[in-house]
Design an enzyme around this catalytic site. Structure first.
Site, PDB file in Angstrom:
ATOM      1  N   HIS A   1      38.651  16.660  32.923  1.00 19.09           N
ATOM      2  CA  HIS A   1      37.500  16.435  32.543  1.00 19.09           C
ATOM      3  C   HIS A   1      37.041  14.823  33.799  1.00 19.09           C
ATOM      4  O   HIS A   1      37.389  14.116  32.694  1.00 19.09           O
ATOM      5  CB  HIS A   1      37.477  16.411  31.478  1.00 19.09           C
ATOM      6  CG  HIS A   1      36.153  16.700  31.111  1.00 19.09           C
ATOM      7  ND1 HIS A   1      35.197  16.130  31.584  1.00 19.09           N
ATOM      8  CD2 HIS A   1      35.141  16.822  29.723  1.00 19.09           C
ATOM      9  CE1 HIS A   1      33.821  15.943  31.069  1.00 19.09           C
ATOM     10  NE2 HIS A   1      34.315  16.715  30.301  1.00 19.09           N
TER      11      HIS A   1
ATOM     12  N   CYS B   1      29.231  12.791  30.399  1.00 22.52           N
ATOM     13  CA  CYS B   1      29.098  13.340  31.124  1.00 22.52           C
ATOM     14  C   CYS B   1      28.642  14.613  32.071  1.00 22.52           C
ATOM     15  O   CYS B   1      29.171  14.907  32.807  1.00 22.52           O
ATOM     16  CB  CYS B   1      30.304  14.677  30.500  1.00 22.52           C
ATOM     17  SG  CYS B   1      31.891  13.374  29.657  1.00 22.52           S
TER      18      CYS B   1
ATOM     19  N   HIS C   1      30.235  23.979  32.732  1.00 19.80           N
ATOM     20  CA  HIS C   1      31.162  23.190  32.428  1.00 19.80           C
ATOM     21  C   HIS C   1      32.573  23.255  31.951  1.00 19.80           C
ATOM     22  O   HIS C   1      32.960  21.923  31.813  1.00 19.80           O
ATOM     23  CB  HIS C   1      30.071  22.176  31.150  1.00 19.80           C
ATOM     24  CG  HIS C   1      30.878  20.523  30.850  1.00 19.80           C
ATOM     25  ND1 HIS C   1      30.258  20.094  31.665  1.00 19.80           N
ATOM     26  CD2 HIS C   1      31.231  20.067  29.511  1.00 19.80           C
ATOM     27  CE1 HIS C   1      30.389  18.850  30.956  1.00 19.80           C
ATOM     28  NE2 HIS C   1      31.138  19.243  29.823  1.00 19.80           N
TER      29      HIS C   1
ATOM     30  N   PHE D   1      28.405  14.333  25.894  1.00 17.20           N
ATOM     31  CA  PHE D   1      27.735  13.443  24.437  1.00 17.20           C
ATOM     32  C   PHE D   1      26.881  12.466  23.868  1.00 17.20           C
ATOM     33  O   PHE D   1      26.089  12.418  25.196  1.00 17.20           O
ATOM     34  CB  PHE D   1      28.791  12.082  24.586  1.00 17.20           C
ATOM     35  CG  PHE D   1      30.882  13.225  23.666  1.00 17.20           C
ATOM     36  CD1 PHE D   1      30.664  14.053  23.599  1.00 17.20           C
ATOM     37  CD2 PHE D   1      31.381  12.183  22.807  1.00 17.20           C
ATOM     38  CE1 PHE D   1      32.281  14.719  22.874  1.00 17.20           C
ATOM     39  CE2 PHE D   1      33.146  12.737  22.742  1.00 17.20           C
ATOM     40  CZ  PHE D   1      33.157  13.764  22.856  1.00 17.20           C
TER      41      PHE D   1
ATOM     42  N   GLU E   1      29.299  27.626  25.286  1.00 17.42           N
ATOM     43  CA  GLU E   1      28.642  28.095  26.921  1.00 17.42           C
ATOM     44  C   GLU E   1      28.771  29.280  27.708  1.00 17.42           C
ATOM     45  O   GLU E   1      27.745  29.869  27.595  1.00 17.42           O
ATOM     46  CB  GLU E   1      29.162  26.788  28.051  1.00 17.42           C
ATOM     47  CG  GLU E   1      28.852  27.321  28.984  1.00 17.42           C
ATOM     48  CD  GLU E   1      29.527  26.388  29.967  1.00 17.42           C
ATOM     49  OE1 GLU E   1      30.471  25.198  29.572  1.00 17.42           O
ATOM     50  OE2 GLU E   1      29.242  25.760  31.080  1.00 17.42           O
TER      51      GLU E   1
ATOM     52  N   LYS F   1      37.365  22.523  35.816  1.00 18.82           N
ATOM     53  CA  LYS F   1      38.384  21.513  35.034  1.00 18.82           C
ATOM     54  C   LYS F   1      39.537  22.000  34.538  1.00 18.82           C
ATOM     55  O   LYS F   1      40.401  21.751  33.858  1.00 18.82           O
ATOM     56  CB  LYS F   1      37.480  21.249  33.837  1.00 18.82           C
ATOM     57  CG  LYS F   1      36.087  20.249  33.943  1.00 18.82           C
ATOM     58  CD  LYS F   1      35.514  20.211  32.324  1.00 18.82           C
ATOM     59  CE  LYS F   1      34.813  19.115  33.254  1.00 18.82           C
ATOM     60  NZ  LYS F   1      33.105  19.741  33.293  1.00 18.82           N
TER      61      LYS F   1
END
Length: 412
Positions: free
Chosen positions: A340, A166, A306, A399, A317, A335
């Site tokens: 996402h 991502c 993010h 990831f 975050e 998002k």
């Protein structure tokens, strides 16, 4: 601000295909309105999570706009081709007259053509190997979007396909910046694409506990930084930016939408899916991007987070932003509107950060009244906020422990 370690590059073109709209203007308008786009998805019918965020463009219309080459393209490649065409046109460039040997294409992709992979697997098990398409291997490669864009544009410089899950979109822009700085090309068409809203991908993320389960109210499911967030919403899309050295852009009289002034890339080296404790890898990426740009933390006016809407990810975050940027810059998280987009998300959100700088407007986070009480953040919610943003950072985490932060600055 001091001198950065790498010269800034100019963003001269944007191309976007997202769940908020077909094209950059439509996407920006949708994100500014701050309304979620998630809806029940017939392709996911019968699954525990049966909703997603789709680009409002049918396969038939996508094929019609691409032309004859559409027959050999997976959806992620098709979205990339259209986004790249828009970005190049927006930059005022003509592929018919440029020196293609000096044009690079750097397009990230996370999962690749999963719909085609799943469809061919079904054919194999139900009807045997003779039923499998001879194009299967070519269709599912995650580099094929960058290859198709290079063919479409006649770009014969370096053609790369970074895959950092991502964070792929952020990685692609950082690599493109470095190619320009090293003199390996004069124009870089860079960004990312993803079209992996499939039953298998959905089931996998659901089993991992990563998806929101608000099946009764999909449009309100993606809730970055909200106290009652419960996971992200699968999405698709493509975002492409045209990057040039600032001197080259000035020499041809190009409109410069913003400057990419710094990049930071790190790894957690901790866990396949969970972020490192204290978000230490992400913090290193943020600090590296600022140092690369010659910026101090207090120079940052705005953060494009993010912000996946997962309990663990948003908490880490939020703590990172509060710790490194204690002067409380404004924070948004697209998002909430777009879902996402996995490998495409970083490029789409970098493009939105460019528009935030250019229009001096911060879009609101969808489905957020106020951030969770434990978060010390200045989240923009409900309405867009007029703000004289001069410097912004865009976060991307993936990831595998990939962290990428881009620092962008207003061009005028």
């Amino acid at each position: 601000m001091t001198a950065g370690t790498t010269a800034p590059v100019a963003v001269t073109g944007l191309g976007l295909l997202t769940p908020a709209g077909d094209g950059t203007d439509a996407t920006w308008d949708g994100v500014r309105r701050g309304l979620g786009t998630a809806a029940h998805d017939p392709a996911l019918h019968g699954l525990p999570v049966d909703f997603s965020c789709r680009v409002p463009l049918s396969s038939e219309e996508l094929g019609r706009r691409i032309g004859r080459a559409a027959w050999r393209m997976a959806r992620n490649s098709g979205l990339a081709v259209l986004a790249a065409r828009e970005a190049v046109l927006d930059a005022g460039l003509d592929p018919g007259s440029w020196d293609g040997d000096r044009v690079a294409v750097v397009l990230g992709c996370g999962l690749g053509a999963d719909a085609e992979r799943e469809a061919q697997a079904v054919r194999l098990w139900e009807s045997g190997p003779e039923a499998v398409s001879a194009l299967t291997s070519a269709l599912v490669l995650s580099n094929m979007a960058s290859g198709e864009v290079s063919i479409d544009l006649g770009a014969r410089g370096p053609v790369l396909a970074p895959n950092t899950a991502c964070a792929s979109g952020g990685s692609a822009l950082a690599v493109a910046r470095d190619l320009l700085a090293a003199g390996r090309c004069d124009i870089a068409v860079a960004g990312a694409t993803e079209a992996a809203v499939t039953p298998l991908v959905c089931a996998g993320f659901w089993r991992a506990g990563a998806l929101s389960r608000r099946t009764g109210t999909p449009v309100g499911a993606s809730r970055p930084f909200a106290a009652d967030r419960d996971g992200f919403v699968l999405a698709e899309g493509a975002g492409v930016l045209v990057l040039e050295r600032t001197g080259d852009a000035a020499a041809r009289g190009a409109r410069v939408r913003a400057l990419l002034v710094g990049c930071g890339s790190t790894a957690d080296a901790h866990h396949p899916t969970a972020p490192a404790p204290g978000a230490r890898g992400a913090e290193a990426a943020l600090r590296t991007a600022l140092a690369d740009a010659g910026l101090a933390p207090h120079d940052v006016d705005h953060v494009n987070a993010h912000g996946t809407s997962t309990p663990l990810g948003d908490a880490g975050e939020a703590a990172l932003i509060a710790r490194v940027l204690p002067h409380r810059p404004s924070v948004t998280a697209p998002k909430g509107v777009l879902g996402h987009g996995l490998g495409a998300a970083g490029a789409i959100e970098a493009a939105l950060t460019v528009l935030t700088l250019q229009h001096r407007t911060v879009p609101p986070i969808a489905n957020l009244g106020a951030p969770a009480p434990e978060f010390d953040l200045d989240c923009v919610s409900k309405e867009p906020r007029r703000q004289d943003v001069r410097v912004a950072v865009s976060h991307s985490f993936g990831f595998g422990g990939h962290n990428v932060v881009l620092a962008l600055a207003r061009a005028f």
